[in-house]
Design a protein around this motif. Structure first.
Motif, PDB file in Angstrom:
ATOM      1  N   MET A  32       3.277  19.134   8.096  1.00 14.36           N
ATOM      2  CA  MET A  32       2.322  18.252   8.384  1.00 14.36           C
ATOM      3  C   MET A  32       1.073  18.986   8.189  1.00 14.36           C
ATOM      4  N   LEU A  33       0.810  20.339   8.329  1.00 15.58           N
ATOM      5  CA  LEU A  33      -0.072  21.113   8.063  1.00 15.58           C
ATOM      6  C   LEU A  33      -0.464  20.656   6.667  1.00 15.58           C
ATOM      7  N   ASP A  34       0.580  21.800   5.413  1.00 13.91           N
ATOM      8  CA  ASP A  34       0.820  20.654   3.566  1.00 13.91           C
ATOM      9  C   ASP A  34      -0.027  19.511   3.805  1.00 13.91           C
ATOM     10  N   ILE A  35       0.360  18.382   3.983  1.00 13.85           N
ATOM     11  CA  ILE A  35       0.026  17.768   3.491  1.00 13.85           C
ATOM     12  C   ILE A  35      -0.576  16.898   4.627  1.00 13.85           C
ATOM     13  N   ARG A  36      -1.535  17.728   4.689  1.00 13.89           N
ATOM     14  CA  ARG A  36      -2.840  17.362   5.734  1.00 13.89           C
ATOM     15  C   ARG A  36      -2.280  15.781   6.469  1.00 13.89           C
ATOM     16  N   ILE A  69       6.120  29.180  18.702  1.00 15.58           N
ATOM     17  CA  ILE A  69       6.135  28.309  17.933  1.00 15.58           C
ATOM     18  C   ILE A  69       4.261  28.122  17.810  1.00 15.58           C
ATOM     19  N   LYS A  70       3.457  29.108  18.692  1.00 11.96           N
ATOM     20  CA  LYS A  70       2.017  28.537  18.401  1.00 11.96           C
ATOM     21  C   LYS A  70       1.732  30.132  17.938  1.00 11.96           C
ATOM     22  N   LYS A  71       2.697  31.097  18.409  1.00 15.48           N
ATOM     23  CA  LYS A  71       2.597  32.151  17.433  1.00 15.48           C
ATOM     24  C   LYS A  71       2.771  32.003  15.638  1.00 15.48           C
ATOM     25  N   ALA A  72       3.632  31.572  15.480  1.00 15.05           N
ATOM     26  CA  ALA A  72       3.964  30.818  14.424  1.00 15.05           C
ATOM     27  C   ALA A  72       2.263  29.991  13.487  1.00 15.05           C
ATOM     28  N   LEU A  73       1.788  29.224  14.547  1.00 17.75           N
ATOM     29  CA  LEU A  73       0.925  28.079  13.776  1.00 17.75           C
ATOM     30  C   LEU A  73      -0.255  29.062  14.083  1.00 17.75           C
ATOM     31  N   GLY A  74      -0.738  29.947  14.696  1.00 20.52           N
ATOM     32  CA  GLY A  74      -1.892  30.446  15.303  1.00 20.52           C
ATOM     33  C   GLY A  74      -2.861  29.599  15.009  1.00 20.52           C
ATOM     34  N   GLU A  75      -4.532  29.684  14.836  1.00 24.09           N
ATOM     35  CA  GLU A  75      -5.914  29.129  15.235  1.00 24.09           C
ATOM     36  C   GLU A  75      -5.533  27.994  13.589  1.00 24.09           C
ATOM     37  N   ARG A  76      -4.748  27.654  13.440  1.00 23.25           N
ATOM     38  CA  ARG A  76      -4.379  26.377  11.963  1.00 23.25           C
ATOM     39  C   ARG A  76      -3.650  25.114  13.349  1.00 23.25           C
ATOM     40  N   ALA A  77      -3.152  25.183  13.348  1.00 20.30           N
ATOM     41  CA  ALA A  77      -3.638  23.955  15.268  1.00 20.30           C
ATOM     42  C   ALA A  77      -3.429  24.354  16.474  1.00 20.30           C
ATOM     43  N   SER A  78      -4.232  23.167  17.079  1.00 19.63           N
ATOM     44  CA  SER A  78      -3.902  23.102  18.403  1.00 19.63           C
ATOM     45  C   SER A  78      -2.681  22.844  18.899  1.00 19.63           C
ATOM     46  N   ASP A 134      -5.561  12.419   5.664  1.00 19.96           N
ATOM     47  CA  ASP A 134      -6.543  13.671   6.459  1.00 19.96           C
ATOM     48  C   ASP A 134      -6.547  13.348   7.770  1.00 19.96           C
ATOM     49  N   PHE A 135      -5.414  13.745   8.059  1.00 15.51           N
ATOM     50  CA  PHE A 135      -5.211  13.548   9.644  1.00 15.51           C
ATOM     51  C   PHE A 135      -5.755  12.814  10.865  1.00 15.51           C
ATOM     52  N   ALA A 136      -5.497  11.839   9.862  1.00 14.15           N
ATOM     53  CA  ALA A 136      -6.136  10.937  11.086  1.00 14.15           C
ATOM     54  C   ALA A 136      -5.710   9.289  10.463  1.00 14.15           C
TER      55      ALA A 136
END
Ligand code: MUC
Ligand code: MG
Length: 373
Positions: free
Chosen positions: A157-161, A185-194, A347-349
């Motif tokens: 989901m991050l890759d395809i925005r 999951i939070k560790k894997a995604l870090g600051e890239r996601a909420s 674009d995430f929206a």
């Protein structure tokens, strides 16, 4: 202009496949069931609405079957012959003799707004006073039940925005098992996601006290409905102690619930859901209570299809601020649709159409194919 009357109201139950099983604490969805409402008016205009819940009676007090029965037996006779253009009068007439049933009321209010918008050539957002934005950021729910699979899904989901906010459905497993899952999951995604969690009321206060602390300490941004809606005093205490903000979801079954939650200080965020307030106009009353009380807003979903999702979106885009964005991803969980144009997610929206009414038309062939007979 002569008065336009409501000529008929019909409800169709539709069963649609999902892209994967969706595991919530109280139910695993293998498909989603929508109730599609059609309101035909004497000027030839038809309004469409949707009344959708999750897992039969697993989530709320109304099931698809009870919604259809009540629409046919109680709502339709009250509405047929009424002024189609006076939505205040129509909804007051329903409220006077029908208690609760906010899911069914929401579908009806959506259909009346859709018809009125088509009649006047205006999007529903403009009937609601006007939009202040054209798009809404949309979270995705990771609920495959498997940590590695959830991480892979989030990465995609991050890759395809498409999404950068993820809600994790927890509560069914032992607390420590769930906490490990969330932290991985939070560790894997870090600051890239909420990363946020929804417990769907499955903890008691003693479990929630510790778990909310651990989640907050590990970078989880929001905790949705950790304990029972019935334990109001516990919600107030948790709201004071949790390092991560607490969002009310199941606690809101009406606009009046929103008022008492705000008055008692039981949550710092409200999940807005048209189905749990009685429609796109009703949900804005809850939003106004929150705004007056300094409670932040989030645009929630009952995993509706395109019609219910846009009915929600038209209301949400009229709001000043949705601090916690939305989760209007319901149509993306389905492999099939029953409308002619897919919703635009980019674009995430979710981008909300400016065409009259909700901005959708039914695909009659697909509706007939997936309708329950
Ligand atoms: C809920 O409890 O919030 C919303 C998203 C999702 O995955 O489940 C729903 C219901
Ligand atoms: Mg929830």
């Amino acid at each position: 202009m002569s008065q336009v009357l409501i000529e008929s109201l019909s409800a169709t139950i539709v069963d649609l496949p999902t892209i994967r099983p969706h595991k919530l604490a109280m139910h695993t969805m293998q498909q989603q069931t929508l109730v599609i409402i059609r309101v035909r008016c004497s000027d030839g205009v038809e309004g469409i609405g949707e009344a959708t819940t999750i897992g039969g009676l697993a989530y709320g007090n109304e099931s698809p079957e009870s919604i259809k029965t009540n629409l046919d037996a109680h709502f339709a006779p009250l509405l047929v012959g009424q002024d189609a253009a006076n939505i205040n009068a129509a909804m007051l007439r329903l409220d006077k003799v029908i208690k609760g049933n906010t899911f069914a009321k929401s579908g009806v209010e959506s259909a009346l707004l859709d018809a009125q918008g088509k009649r006047l050539g205006l999007p529903v957002s403009e009937l609601l006073g006007g939009r202040v934005r054209d798009s809404l950021e949309v979270a995705w729910t990771l609920a495959s039940g498997d940590t590695a699979r959830d991480i892979a899904e989030a990465e995609q989901m991050l890759d395809i925005r498409r999404h950068r906010i993820f809600k994790l459905k927890i509560g069914a497993n032992p607390v420590d098992h769930d906490l490990k899952h969330v932290i991985a999951i939070k560790k894997a995604l870090g600051e890239r996601a909420s990363v946020r969690v929804d417990v769907n009321q499955y903890w008691d206060e003693s479990q929630a006290l510790r778990a909310c602390q651990v989640l907050g300490d590990n970078g989880i941004d929001l905790i949705e409905q950790p304990i029972s809606r019935i334990n109001r005093a516990g919600q107030v205490r948790l709201n004071q102690r949790s390092p991560a903000p607490i969002m009310a979801d199941e606690s809101i079954e009406s606009v009046e619930d929103a008022f008492s939650l705000a008055a008692e200080g039981a949550a710092s965020i409200f999940a807005l859901k048209i189905a749990k307030n009685g429609g796109p106009r009703a949900v804005l009353r809850t939003a106004q209570i929150a705004e007056a009380a300094g409670i932040a807003l989030y645009g929630g979903t009952m995993l509706e299809g395109a019609i219910g999702t846009l009915a929600s979106a038209h209301a949400f885009i009229t709001l000043k601020q949705l601090t916690w964005a939305t989760e209007l991803f319901g149509p993306l969980l389905l492999t099939e649709e029953i409308v002619t144009e897919p919703l635009l997610y980019r674009d995430f929206a979710l981008h909300v159409p400016r065409t009259p009414g909700l901005g959708l038309s039914l695909d009659e062939e697909r509706l007939a194919r997936f309708a329950r007979h």
